[in-house]
Design a protein around this motif. Structure first.
Motif, PDB file in Angstrom:
ATOM      1  N   GLN A   4       0.833  -1.190   0.000  1.00 34.09           N
ATOM      2  CA  GLN A   4       0.000   0.000   0.000  1.00 34.09           C
ATOM      3  C   GLN A   4       0.879   1.255   0.000  1.00 34.09           C
ATOM      4  OE1 GLN A   4      -3.381   0.190  -0.138  1.00 34.09           O
ATOM      5  NE2 GLN A   4      -3.346  -2.042  -0.475  1.00 34.09           N
ATOM      6  N   PRO A   5       0.467   2.297  -0.723  1.00 37.32           N
ATOM      7  CA  PRO A   5       1.246   3.557  -0.721  1.00 37.32           C
ATOM      8  C   PRO A   5       1.363   4.107   0.695  1.00 37.32           C
ATOM      9  CG  PRO A   5      -0.427   3.587  -2.445  1.00 37.32           C
ATOM     10  CD  PRO A   5      -0.722   2.383  -1.600  1.00 37.32           C
ATOM     11  N   ARG A   6       2.553   4.704   0.981  1.00 39.22           N
ATOM     12  CA  ARG A   6       2.812   5.266   2.308  1.00 39.22           C
ATOM     13  C   ARG A   6       1.961   6.507   2.519  1.00 39.22           C
ATOM     14  NH1 ARG A   6       6.347   9.076   4.297  1.00 39.22           N
ATOM     15  NH2 ARG A   6       7.194   9.390   2.193  1.00 39.22           N
ATOM     16  N   VAL A   7       1.331   6.559   3.709  1.00 42.37           N
ATOM     17  CA  VAL A   7       0.515   7.722   4.044  1.00 42.37           C
ATOM     18  C   VAL A   7       1.432   8.837   4.537  1.00 42.37           C
ATOM     19  CG1 VAL A   7      -1.292   8.648   5.555  1.00 42.37           C
ATOM     20  CG2 VAL A   7      -1.497   6.334   4.610  1.00 42.37           C
ATOM     21  N   VAL A   8       1.298   9.994   3.962  1.00 41.87           N
ATOM     22  CA  VAL A   8       2.088  11.161   4.367  1.00 41.87           C
ATOM     23  C   VAL A   8       1.343  11.867   5.482  1.00 41.87           C
ATOM     24  CG1 VAL A   8       3.097  13.337   3.626  1.00 41.87           C
ATOM     25  CG2 VAL A   8       3.035  11.377   2.058  1.00 41.87           C
ATOM     26  N   ALA A   9       2.040  12.052   6.620  1.00 41.85           N
ATOM     27  CA  ALA A   9       1.375  12.608   7.803  1.00 41.85           C
ATOM     28  C   ALA A   9       0.795  13.984   7.524  1.00 41.85           C
ATOM     29  CB  ALA A   9       2.374  12.680   8.960  1.00 41.85           C
ATOM     30  N   GLU A  10       1.557  14.827   6.793  1.00 47.64           N
ATOM     31  CA  GLU A  10       1.079  16.184   6.546  1.00 47.64           C
ATOM     32  C   GLU A  10      -0.191  16.194   5.695  1.00 47.64           C
ATOM     33  OE1 GLU A  10       4.030  15.104   6.136  1.00 47.64           O
ATOM     34  OE2 GLU A  10       5.452  16.327   7.288  1.00 47.64           O
ATOM     35  N   LEU A  11      -0.327  15.147   4.840  1.00 49.30           N
ATOM     36  CA  LEU A  11      -1.482  15.108   3.941  1.00 49.30           C
ATOM     37  C   LEU A  11      -2.624  14.267   4.498  1.00 49.30           C
ATOM     38  CD1 LEU A  11       0.405  14.603   0.544  1.00 49.30           C
ATOM     39  CD2 LEU A  11      -0.495  16.742   1.489  1.00 49.30           C
ATOM     40  N   GLY A  12      -2.294  13.297   5.348  1.00 52.27           N
ATOM     41  CA  GLY A  12      -3.316  12.381   5.869  1.00 52.27           C
ATOM     42  C   GLY A  12      -3.723  11.348   4.845  1.00 52.27           C
ATOM     43  N   ARG A  13      -2.911  11.192   3.805  1.00 50.27           N
ATOM     44  CA  ARG A  13      -3.203  10.248   2.729  1.00 50.27           C
ATOM     45  C   ARG A  13      -1.918   9.989   1.965  1.00 50.27           C
ATOM     46  NH1 ARG A  13      -2.771  13.268  -1.670  1.00 50.27           N
ATOM     47  NH2 ARG A  13      -3.278  15.506  -1.552  1.00 50.27           N
ATOM     48  N   PRO A  14      -1.905   8.994   1.101  1.00 55.64           N
ATOM     49  CA  PRO A  14      -0.712   8.750   0.283  1.00 55.64           C
ATOM     50  C   PRO A  14      -0.492   9.898  -0.713  1.00 55.64           C
ATOM     51  CG  PRO A  14      -2.091   6.796   0.391  1.00 55.64           C
ATOM     52  CD  PRO A  14      -2.912   7.918   0.958  1.00 55.64           C
ATOM     53  N   GLU A  15       0.784  10.115  -1.082  1.00 53.83           N
ATOM     54  CA  GLU A  15       1.107  11.123  -2.086  1.00 53.83           C
ATOM     55  C   GLU A  15       0.647  10.653  -3.460  1.00 53.83           C
ATOM     56  OE1 GLU A  15       5.188  13.415  -0.811  1.00 53.83           O
ATOM     57  OE2 GLU A  15       5.350  11.427  -1.734  1.00 53.83           O
ATOM     58  N   THR A  16       0.262  11.608  -4.248  1.00 50.11           N
ATOM     59  CA  THR A  16       0.013  11.312  -5.655  1.00 50.11           C
ATOM     60  C   THR A  16       1.360  11.280  -6.368  1.00 50.11           C
ATOM     61  OG1 THR A  16      -0.154  13.627  -6.302  1.00 50.11           O
ATOM     62  CG2 THR A  16      -2.172  12.564  -5.507  1.00 50.11           C
ATOM     63  N   PRO A  17       1.438  10.647  -7.525  1.00 56.80           N
ATOM     64  CA  PRO A  17       2.703  10.640  -8.276  1.00 56.80           C
ATOM     65  C   PRO A  17       3.246  12.050  -8.523  1.00 56.80           C
ATOM     66  CG  PRO A  17       1.197   9.044  -9.197  1.00 56.80           C
ATOM     67  CD  PRO A  17       0.409   9.808  -8.170  1.00 56.80           C
ATOM     68  N   GLN A  18       2.369  13.009  -8.783  1.00 55.28           N
ATOM     69  CA  GLN A  18       2.830  14.380  -9.038  1.00 55.28           C
ATOM     70  C   GLN A  18       3.416  15.003  -7.779  1.00 55.28           C
ATOM     71  OE1 GLN A  18       2.969  16.037 -12.030  1.00 55.28           O
ATOM     72  NE2 GLN A  18       4.176  17.476 -10.797  1.00 55.28           N
ATOM     73  N   GLU A  19       2.753  14.738  -6.626  1.00 59.77           N
ATOM     74  CA  GLU A  19       3.259  15.277  -5.365  1.00 59.77           C
ATOM     75  C   GLU A  19       4.613  14.670  -5.016  1.00 59.77           C
ATOM     76  OE1 GLU A  19      -0.933  16.321  -3.041  1.00 59.77           O
ATOM     77  OE2 GLU A  19      -0.070  14.300  -2.907  1.00 59.77           O
ATOM     78  N   THR A  20       4.759  13.381  -5.312  1.00 60.43           N
ATOM     79  CA  THR A  20       6.054  12.735  -5.060  1.00 60.43           C
ATOM     80  C   THR A  20       7.150  13.373  -5.916  1.00 60.43           C
ATOM     81  OG1 THR A  20       4.976  10.640  -4.521  1.00 60.43           O
ATOM     82  CG2 THR A  20       7.307  10.556  -5.117  1.00 60.43           C
ATOM     83  N   ALA A  21       6.837  13.606  -7.179  1.00 62.52           N
ATOM     84  CA  ALA A  21       7.814  14.222  -8.078  1.00 62.52           C
ATOM     85  C   ALA A  21       8.156  15.633  -7.624  1.00 62.52           C
ATOM     86  CB  ALA A  21       7.268  14.234  -9.503  1.00 62.52           C
ATOM     87  N   ASP A  22       7.123  16.393  -7.191  1.00 64.07           N
ATOM     88  CA  ASP A  22       7.368  17.768  -6.731  1.00 64.07           C
ATOM     89  C   ASP A  22       8.229  17.774  -5.473  1.00 64.07           C
ATOM     90  OD1 ASP A  22       5.848  18.672  -8.817  1.00 64.07           O
ATOM     91  OD2 ASP A  22       4.033  19.030  -7.622  1.00 64.07           O
ATOM     92  N   ARG A  23       7.960  16.811  -4.549  1.00 63.48           N
ATOM     93  CA  ARG A  23       8.730  16.762  -3.313  1.00 63.48           C
ATOM     94  C   ARG A  23      10.200  16.462  -3.590  1.00 63.48           C
ATOM     95  NH1 ARG A  23      10.037  12.432  -0.559  1.00 63.48           N
ATOM     96  NH2 ARG A  23       8.399  11.141  -1.511  1.00 63.48           N
TER      97      ARG A  23
END
Length: 222
Positions: A4-23
């Protein structure tokens, strides 16, 4: 079964592929920015080290050599036989020093003996003796400045050139000029009138010791 995709604490949900790329892109940008800042700091430190090296190795020795004491009495003795008159060698206290002493005899011009003195007040007075010199020679030494008065020191009249109120007078802030025997003496510098008087007195005493007739009052020189 895929993880399962890792839940990002700041988001309260897994990152989207775009958010991962931006990070990841932001992380790389910060890394490069920090590296650039570090390189700039290193370059600045290196530049300061070079400047400090130049100050220590280049500037300070020049300043020290300008104040390195010169044995003007020995210098006078070395060239006295080349001169047609006694070279003035003032005897001064240990709190006086000289940073130059030289003799020149240009063809067709008066021979010149120079001593540069550092006074007890850490100021400068240059003594210039023109052998067989005239009024024009004195004027040249003083940049054609007009006299401002006169003073008698040990019976000899000295013309005063007081330019201490002028803008940037340099080593012509205060000057004394007199005829002593067959020579013209010019004292110029930034010292106090009292220090000028002390040097003038010592110069006259030395001239008197070499030939008593040289200190007879001769009137204003200029």
């Amino acid at each position: 079964m895929s993880p399962q995709p890792r839940v990002v604490a700041e988001l309260g949900r897994p990152e989207t592929p775009q958010e991962t790329a931006d990070r990841k892109a932001e992380s790389r940008r910060k890394h490069f920015a920090n590296q650039t800042t570090f390189n700039l700091v290193i370059a600045l430190i290196a530049s300061l080290a070079v400047v400090l090296f130049l100050v220590i190795v280049v500037v300070r020795p020049d300043q020290q050599s300008a104040r390195e004491p010169v044995d003007y009495a020995a210098a006078a003795a070395d060239v006295q036989d080349q001169a047609d008159a006694h070279l003035v060698v003032p005897a001064l206290g240990e709190d006086w020093s000289a940073n130059r002493a030289d003799y020149s005899a240009p063809k067709g011009k008066p021979a010149v003996w120079r001593i540069g003195f550092i006074t007890p007040g850490d100021q400068y007075i240059g003594l210039t003796q023109g052998i067989g010199a005239d009024d024009g020679w004195v004027s040249d030494r003083l940049d054609d400045h007009n006299p401002t008065g006169s003073v008698k020191i040990d019976g000899v009249a000295w013309t005063v050139y007081d330019r201490r109120d002028a803008d940037n007078p340099g080593n012509l802030a205060y000057s004394l000029a007199a005829t002593v025997g067959g020579s013209r003496l010019v004292l110029s510098g930034s010292a106090t009138p009292a220090e000028f008087r002390e040097l003038a007195t010592a110069a006259l005493a030395d001239a008197a010791a070499s030939s008593p007739a040289t200190t007879a009052p001769t009137g204003d020189a200029g």
